[in-house]
Design a protein around this motif. Structure first.
Motif, PDB file in Angstrom:
ATOM      1  N   PRO A 104       0.825  -1.220   0.000  1.00 13.93           N
ATOM      2  CA  PRO A 104       0.000   0.000   0.000  1.00 13.93           C
ATOM      3  C   PRO A 104       0.854   1.263   0.000  1.00 13.93           C
ATOM      4  N   PHE A 105       0.564   2.160  -0.934  1.00 12.36           N
ATOM      5  CA  PHE A 105       1.381   3.370  -1.089  1.00 12.36           C
ATOM      6  C   PHE A 105       1.321   4.253   0.143  1.00 12.36           C
ATOM      7  N   VAL A 106       0.147   4.343   0.776  1.00 13.94           N
ATOM      8  CA  VAL A 106       0.008   5.228   1.931  1.00 13.94           C
ATOM      9  C   VAL A 106       0.918   4.761   3.063  1.00 13.94           C
ATOM     10  N   TYR A 107       1.090   3.446   3.217  1.00 11.79           N
ATOM     11  CA  TYR A 107       1.966   2.920   4.261  1.00 11.79           C
ATOM     12  C   TYR A 107       3.423   3.217   3.939  1.00 11.79           C
ATOM     13  N   SER A 108       3.800   2.989   2.676  1.00 15.31           N
ATOM     14  CA  SER A 108       5.170   3.278   2.254  1.00 15.31           C
ATOM     15  C   SER A 108       5.488   4.764   2.407  1.00 15.31           C
ATOM     16  N   LEU A 109       4.516   5.619   2.071  1.00 18.95           N
ATOM     17  CA  LEU A 109       4.718   7.063   2.173  1.00 18.95           C
ATOM     18  C   LEU A 109       4.911   7.493   3.621  1.00 18.95           C
ATOM     19  N   LEU A 110       4.121   6.907   4.535  1.00 20.69           N
ATOM     20  CA  LEU A 110       4.247   7.243   5.956  1.00 20.69           C
ATOM     21  C   LEU A 110       5.626   6.871   6.481  1.00 20.69           C
ATOM     22  N   VAL A 111       6.092   5.667   6.147  1.00 18.65           N
ATOM     23  CA  VAL A 111       7.395   5.217   6.639  1.00 18.65           C
ATOM     24  C   VAL A 111       8.507   6.081   6.070  1.00 18.65           C
ATOM     25  N   ARG A 112       8.411   6.408   4.788  1.00 21.95           N
ATOM     26  CA  ARG A 112       9.466   7.203   4.158  1.00 21.95           C
ATOM     27  C   ARG A 112       9.526   8.607   4.755  1.00 21.95           C
ATOM     28  N   ARG A 113       8.378   9.242   4.928  1.00 20.89           N
ATOM     29  CA  ARG A 113       8.354  10.578   5.524  1.00 20.89           C
ATOM     30  C   ARG A 113       8.915  10.552   6.940  1.00 20.89           C
ATOM     31  N   THR A 114       8.513   9.543   7.714  1.00 20.43           N
ATOM     32  CA  THR A 114       8.962   9.448   9.097  1.00 20.43           C
ATOM     33  C   THR A 114      10.471   9.236   9.174  1.00 20.43           C
ATOM     34  N   THR A 115      11.018   8.458   8.244  1.00 20.91           N
ATOM     35  CA  THR A 115      12.465   8.221   8.224  1.00 20.91           C
ATOM     36  C   THR A 115      13.227   9.518   7.980  1.00 20.91           C
ATOM     37  N   TYR A 116      12.782  10.290   6.998  1.00 24.56           N
ATOM     38  CA  TYR A 116      13.441  11.576   6.718  1.00 24.56           C
ATOM     39  C   TYR A 116      13.289  12.531   7.904  1.00 24.56           C
TER      40      TYR A 116
ATOM     41  N   VAL B 288      25.590   6.582  10.849  1.00 26.77           N
ATOM     42  CA  VAL B 288      25.307   5.169  11.127  1.00 26.77           C
ATOM     43  C   VAL B 288      23.802   4.937  11.230  1.00 26.77           C
ATOM     44  N   VAL B 289      23.116   5.817  11.944  1.00 32.03           N
ATOM     45  CA  VAL B 289      21.668   5.686  12.079  1.00 32.03           C
ATOM     46  C   VAL B 289      20.984   5.836  10.714  1.00 32.03           C
ATOM     47  N   ALA B 290      21.469   6.777   9.916  1.00 34.25           N
ATOM     48  CA  ALA B 290      20.896   6.972   8.579  1.00 34.25           C
ATOM     49  C   ALA B 290      21.119   5.728   7.716  1.00 34.25           C
ATOM     50  N   TYR B 291      22.296   5.120   7.849  1.00 34.38           N
ATOM     51  CA  TYR B 291      22.571   3.890   7.091  1.00 34.38           C
ATOM     52  C   TYR B 291      21.573   2.796   7.458  1.00 34.38           C
ATOM     53  N   VAL B 292      21.285   2.646   8.736  1.00 37.25           N
ATOM     54  CA  VAL B 292      20.357   1.602   9.185  1.00 37.25           C
ATOM     55  C   VAL B 292      18.955   1.853   8.655  1.00 37.25           C
ATOM     56  N   PHE B 293      18.444   3.064   8.871  1.00 38.65           N
ATOM     57  CA  PHE B 293      17.056   3.337   8.521  1.00 38.65           C
ATOM     58  C   PHE B 293      16.844   3.460   7.005  1.00 38.65           C
ATOM     59  N   PHE B 294      17.710   4.226   6.346  1.00 40.05           N
ATOM     60  CA  PHE B 294      17.582   4.332   4.889  1.00 40.05           C
ATOM     61  C   PHE B 294      17.914   3.002   4.210  1.00 40.05           C
ATOM     62  N   GLY B 295      18.832   2.224   4.812  1.00 40.72           N
ATOM     63  CA  GLY B 295      19.161   0.915   4.257  1.00 40.72           C
ATOM     64  C   GLY B 295      17.980  -0.036   4.324  1.00 40.72           C
ATOM     65  N   LEU B 296      17.296  -0.076   5.458  1.00 38.18           N
ATOM     66  CA  LEU B 296      16.107  -0.923   5.573  1.00 38.18           C
ATOM     67  C   LEU B 296      15.043  -0.511   4.566  1.00 38.18           C
ATOM     68  N   GLN B 297      14.900   0.782   4.373  1.00 34.83           N
ATOM     69  CA  GLN B 297      13.933   1.280   3.401  1.00 34.83           C
ATOM     70  C   GLN B 297      14.295   0.840   1.987  1.00 34.83           C
ATOM     71  N   ALA B 298      15.596   0.912   1.630  1.00 35.46           N
ATOM     72  CA  ALA B 298      16.040   0.516   0.295  1.00 35.46           C
ATOM     73  C   ALA B 298      15.903  -0.992   0.090  1.00 35.46           C
ATOM     74  N   VAL B 299      16.210  -1.782   1.121  1.00 34.97           N
ATOM     75  CA  VAL B 299      16.054  -3.238   1.022  1.00 34.97           C
ATOM     76  C   VAL B 299      14.593  -3.599   0.774  1.00 34.97           C
ATOM     77  N   THR B 300      13.696  -2.939   1.480  1.00 35.68           N
ATOM     78  CA  THR B 300      12.272  -3.198   1.290  1.00 35.68           C
ATOM     79  C   THR B 300      11.845  -2.895  -0.138  1.00 35.68           C
ATOM     80  N   ASN B 301      12.356  -1.790  -0.697  1.00 34.25           N
ATOM     81  CA  ASN B 301      12.000  -1.424  -2.064  1.00 34.25           C
ATOM     82  C   ASN B 301      12.462  -2.481  -3.064  1.00 34.25           C
TER      83      ASN B 301
END
Length: 301
Positions: free
Chosen positions: A206-218, A242-255
Motif C-alpha cells: 500500500p502506497f500510503v503505508y510506504s509514504l508514511l514510513v518514508r516521511r517518518t524516516t526523513y 550510522v543511524v541513517a545507514y540503518v534506517f535508509f538501508g532498511l527502506q532501500a532493502v524493502t524497495n
C-alpha cells in the motif's frame, strides 16, 4: 540474485555488490553534513533547540518497528514468489512423468511439454516486461510463438494450447479419464502459480503505508542532529551517519524485495529457473539438455 559464500569479518565492511549503500550514500552523507552544520551553528553562531535524546529514542523505536513490519511484508512477497516458481518447476516435471504414464512417446507429448517450456518463458516475459520470442521459437516454432505473443496473456495462451491437446487426446480415446484428470490438475496448478505471480507484480505494498514510513524516516534523520548536540558533540556526524545507514538501508532493502521479479542483483533468478524447466523438459523428451546457468561475478540471473 547474489550467490556467494559469507564474506570474512574484514571483507564484510568492503563488500559493495548486492549492498544498498550505493543507492543511499547520498542520503547518508547529507545527514552527516547536516549534523556538522547544526554543530557549527550551535557552537559559533546561535544556540539551537536541543531535543531530548530520550524522546528521539522512543521515536526511533517506533520507526524501527514500522520499518521492520514493512521489511517483513516485502520479504514475504519475495519468498512467496520463489515458492510459486518452485511450484511451476515441480509441475513441469510432474507433467513430464504424467505424460509418459498416460500418453507415452509421440508428437502429442512433445507438443505439450514444449508448450510448458514456452509457458515458463512467456510468464517470465510478462513479469519483467521483456521480449522472449527468441527463447520459445526453438520449442514451438515461429508461427505458434507469434500467435501466443499476440495474445493479451501469452502465458495463458500456452496453457490453453496444452489443454486443447489434452482434449484432443481425450476425444481420440488416446488417454484415460484418470490420466486426463491428472494432467488437468497439473495444468490447473501451473495456472494458480501464474496467477499468484501476477498478483504480486500488479499489487505493490500500500502506497500510503510506504509514504508514511518514508516521511517518518526523513523526519527522524533530520531531527537527530539536534538530539546529538549535547550527548555526542563532534562525534554526532558519525553517529547520525550510522543511524541513517540503518534506517535508509532498511527502506532501500524493502524497495528491492517488494517487487521480486525485477532483473536486479537481489531479484529472483527467473532466467536460471526457466533454464531448469528446459533441462527437465529435455530429459523427459530424451533430448540433450542445455547447461544450467551459473552465477557470473556472484550474480545469478
Amino acid at each position: 540474485m547474489i550467490v556467494r559464500d559469507s564474506p570474512s569479518s574484514l571483507k564484510l565492511f568492503f563488500v559493495v555488490q548486492g549492498s544498498v549503500v550505493p543507492k543511499i550514500i547520498g542520503r547518508i552523507i547529507g545527514v552527516a553534513l547536516l549534523s556538522v552544520l547544526v554543530l557549527l551553528i550551535d557552537h559559533h553562531v546561535i544556540t539551537l533547540p536541543h531535543i531530548s535524546i530520550g524522546a528521539m529514542g522512543v521515536f526511533g523505536v517506533a520507526l524501527s518497528l514500522f520499518l521492520g513490519f514493512r521489511n517483513n511484508a516485502a520479504y514475504d512477497r519475495w519468498w512467496e514468489a520463489r515458492k510459486l516458481w518452485g511450484t511451476m518447476i515441480a509441475d513441469v516435471r510432474n507433467l513430464g512423468r504424467n505424460l509418459s504414464i498416460f500418453v507415452g512417446k509421440g508428437s502429442e507429448r512433445d507438443h505439450i511439454l514444449s508448450c510448458a517450456v514456452a509457458f515458463a518463458h512467456l510468464h517470465r516475459g510478462f513479469l519483467r516486461n521483456i521480449d522472449v520470442r527468441t527463447d520459445i521459437v526453438g520449442w514451438i516454432g515461429e508461427e505458434k510463438s507469434a500467435a501466443m505473443i499476440a495474445q493479451k496473456n501469452p502465458a495463458d495462451a500456452a496453457l490453453r494450447s496444452m489443454a486443447d491437446q489434452v482434449g484432443k487426446l481425450a476425444k481420440q480415446d488416446a488417454i484415460s479419464g484418470f490420466g486426463q484428470m491428472t494432467i488437468s490438475q497439473t495444468l490447473s496448478s501451473l495456472a494458480l502459480a501464474q496467477a499468484g505471480c501476477e498478483r504480486i507484480v500488479t499489487t505493490p505494498l500500500p502506497f500510503v503505508y510506504s509514504l508514511l514510513v518514508r516521511r517518518t524516516t526523513y523526519l527522524y534523520c533530520g531531527l537527530l542532529p539536534f538530539a546529538l548536540i549535547e550527548s555526542t558533540i563532534w562525534f554526532a556526524p558519525v553517529f547520525a551517519a550510522v543511524v541513517a545507514y540503518v534506517f535508509f538501508g532498511l527502506q532501500a532493502v524493502t524497495n528491492e524485495l517488494e517487487l521480486p521479479f525485477r532483473n536486479v542483483q537481489n531479484g529472483l533468478p527467473l532466467d536460471s529457473m526457466c533454464r531448469m524447466i528446459e533441462i527437465s523438459a529435455c530429459e523427459a523428451l530424451g533430448r540433450q539438455p542445455p547447461a544450467a546457468l551459473s552465477a557470473v561475478d556472484h550474480v545469478l540471473t
